[in-house]
Scaffold this active site. Structure first.
Site, PDB file in Angstrom:
ATOM      1  N   LYS A 231      -6.205   3.555  47.271  1.00 37.28           N
ATOM      2  CA  LYS A 231      -6.853   3.334  45.986  1.00 37.28           C
ATOM      3  C   LYS A 231      -8.076   2.452  46.173  1.00 37.28           C
ATOM      4  O   LYS A 231      -8.062   1.497  46.954  1.00 37.28           O
ATOM      5  CB  LYS A 231      -5.852   2.678  45.035  1.00 37.28           C
ATOM      6  CG  LYS A 231      -6.339   2.481  43.623  1.00 37.28           C
ATOM      7  CD  LYS A 231      -5.234   1.829  42.782  1.00 37.28           C
ATOM      8  CE  LYS A 231      -5.723   1.514  41.381  1.00 37.28           C
ATOM      9  NZ  LYS A 231      -4.675   0.862  40.572  1.00 37.28           N
ATOM     10  N   SER A 233      -9.399   0.116  44.514  1.00 36.98           N
ATOM     11  CA  SER A 233      -9.250  -1.308  44.257  1.00 36.98           C
ATOM     12  C   SER A 233      -8.698  -2.050  45.469  1.00 36.98           C
ATOM     13  O   SER A 233      -8.795  -3.267  45.559  1.00 36.98           O
ATOM     14  CB  SER A 233      -8.339  -1.539  43.054  1.00 36.98           C
ATOM     15  OG  SER A 233      -7.047  -1.020  43.293  1.00 36.98           O
ATOM     16  N   LYS A 234      -8.113  -1.326  46.417  1.00 41.28           N
ATOM     17  CA  LYS A 234      -7.573  -1.937  47.624  1.00 41.28           C
ATOM     18  C   LYS A 234      -8.389  -1.551  48.856  1.00 41.28           C
ATOM     19  O   LYS A 234      -7.948  -1.712  49.983  1.00 41.28           O
ATOM     20  CB  LYS A 234      -6.115  -1.501  47.829  1.00 41.28           C
ATOM     21  CG  LYS A 234      -5.212  -1.778  46.639  1.00 41.28           C
ATOM     22  CD  LYS A 234      -3.799  -1.303  46.903  1.00 41.28           C
ATOM     23  CE  LYS A 234      -2.924  -1.452  45.668  1.00 41.28           C
ATOM     24  NZ  LYS A 234      -2.830  -2.811  45.159  1.00 41.28           N
ATOM     25  N   SER A 235      -9.595  -1.057  48.645  1.00 44.52           N
ATOM     26  CA  SER A 235     -10.371  -0.457  49.730  1.00 44.52           C
ATOM     27  C   SER A 235     -11.757  -1.072  49.814  1.00 44.52           C
ATOM     28  O   SER A 235     -12.322  -1.566  48.848  1.00 44.52           O
ATOM     29  CB  SER A 235     -10.502   1.058  49.485  1.00 44.52           C
ATOM     30  OG  SER A 235     -11.491   1.613  50.305  1.00 44.52           O
TER      31      SER A 235
END
Length: 306
Positions: A231, A233-235
């Site tokens: 995702k 937001s985690k990348s």
């Protein structure tokens, strides 16, 4: 009391968490929900999900609202802040506890890990631990619904999720309770969001039933992921969209939603682009997939879908 208008036949919302600036995946979800609301001549509301202070970034909420405004998206009613709504959540929780639909639980994560991580009965050994509150999920509970884009979705909530957390042991409200209470009070008829929340929907429907609240229609847009399937937001690919130069990201988000690029090509302002988008949006062109790579979303969304 939350301000309301006469109940429309369509009322959607976008509800970001203030954990950082809006990235491209958030923009796609916001634009998709805004376009569907406009397509149905409905209203579009914004709600800030600021209920998890340890994860919040100072100033992020106002920066997100400024980004939405830079892309031509502002709430049709005053923005709702979940951090100001504790009394509503407490009242709902009290109703569930009083009726036996919810219960206190002192199980730790490590204790639940020993039974597969799914809460079906309390296994706590320390009665002095602060208690969480959970929704009681009966054996054999399956919830299914028709998603507006993904089709029929079914989940065995008892086996796949277990007893749902409503208030965490640290005292913070769980997302599932807050979102259900807020959607009902705001008169939300249609929830349009990313497919990362697809598996949360059955437990929200179960909670709506327990509280006697209406169930809105749901539509889950493709989640934008990086080349590794993570995702955004985690990348590292989760670069914030540029408020000062919004048109390139706006055109890319439009294309990620399966819409014809030519409709926005050459338009010099955000206002003109959003007016054209509202007129030319075709819901039937939305990609019927749950995930889409960041690169494909900027080029050919269907070819890159997974």
């Amino acid at each position: 009391m939350t301000e309301t208008l006469p109940h429309p036949h369509y009322r959607g919302r976008f509800a970001p968490s203030p954990t950082g600036p809006l990235h491209f995946g958030s923009l796609v979800a916001a634009l998709g929900s805004w376009l569907l609301a406009r397509h149905h001549q409905g209203e579009w509301l914004v709600r800030v999900e600021d209920l998890d202070p340890p994860r919040e970034v100072p100033g992020a909420a106002h920066a997100q609202l400024a980004t939405l405004a830079a892309f031509g998206m502002t709430s049709d009613l005053p923005v709702v802040w979940q951090s100001r709504r504790h009394a509503r959540y407490a009242h709902a929780l009290e109703r569930l506890l009083a009726g036996g639909a919810a219960f206190e639980c002192r199980c730790s994560r490590s204790e639940l890990a020993s039974v597969g991580g799914i809460h079906r009965r309390c296994v706590a050994r320390d009665a002095s631990r602060p208690a969480a509150v959970r929704l009681r999920v009966a054996e054999g509970t399956t919830v299914d619904f028709i998603d507006g884009l993904q089709g029929r979705i079914a989940q065995a909530v008892d086996r796949d999720v277990g007893d749902v957390v409503l208030r965490r042991a640290d005292g913070y409200w769980a997302y599932q309770l807050a979102v259900v209470v807020d959607d009902a009070e705001q008169g939300i008829t249609d929830v349009v969001r990313g497919a990362d929340l697809l598996d949360s929907t059955p437990r929200q429907i179960l909670l709506q039933r327990a509280l006697g609240l209406p169930t809105p229609r749901y539509l889950h847009l493709p989640l934008i992921v990086d080349a590794h399937g993570d995702k955004l937001s985690k990348s590292m690919a989760a670069l914030p969209v540029d408020d000062a130069s919004p048109l390139p990201a706006l055109r890319a988000a439009w294309q990620a939603l399966g819409q014809a690029p030519a409709l926005l090509a050459g338009l010099p302002t955000v206002t003109q682009a959003m007016q054209a988008a509202a007129r030319g949006f075709r819901p039937e062109r939305l990609p019927k997939v749950t995930h889409m790579t960041f690169a494909a979303a900027h080029n050919n969304p269907v070819a890159g879908a997974v």
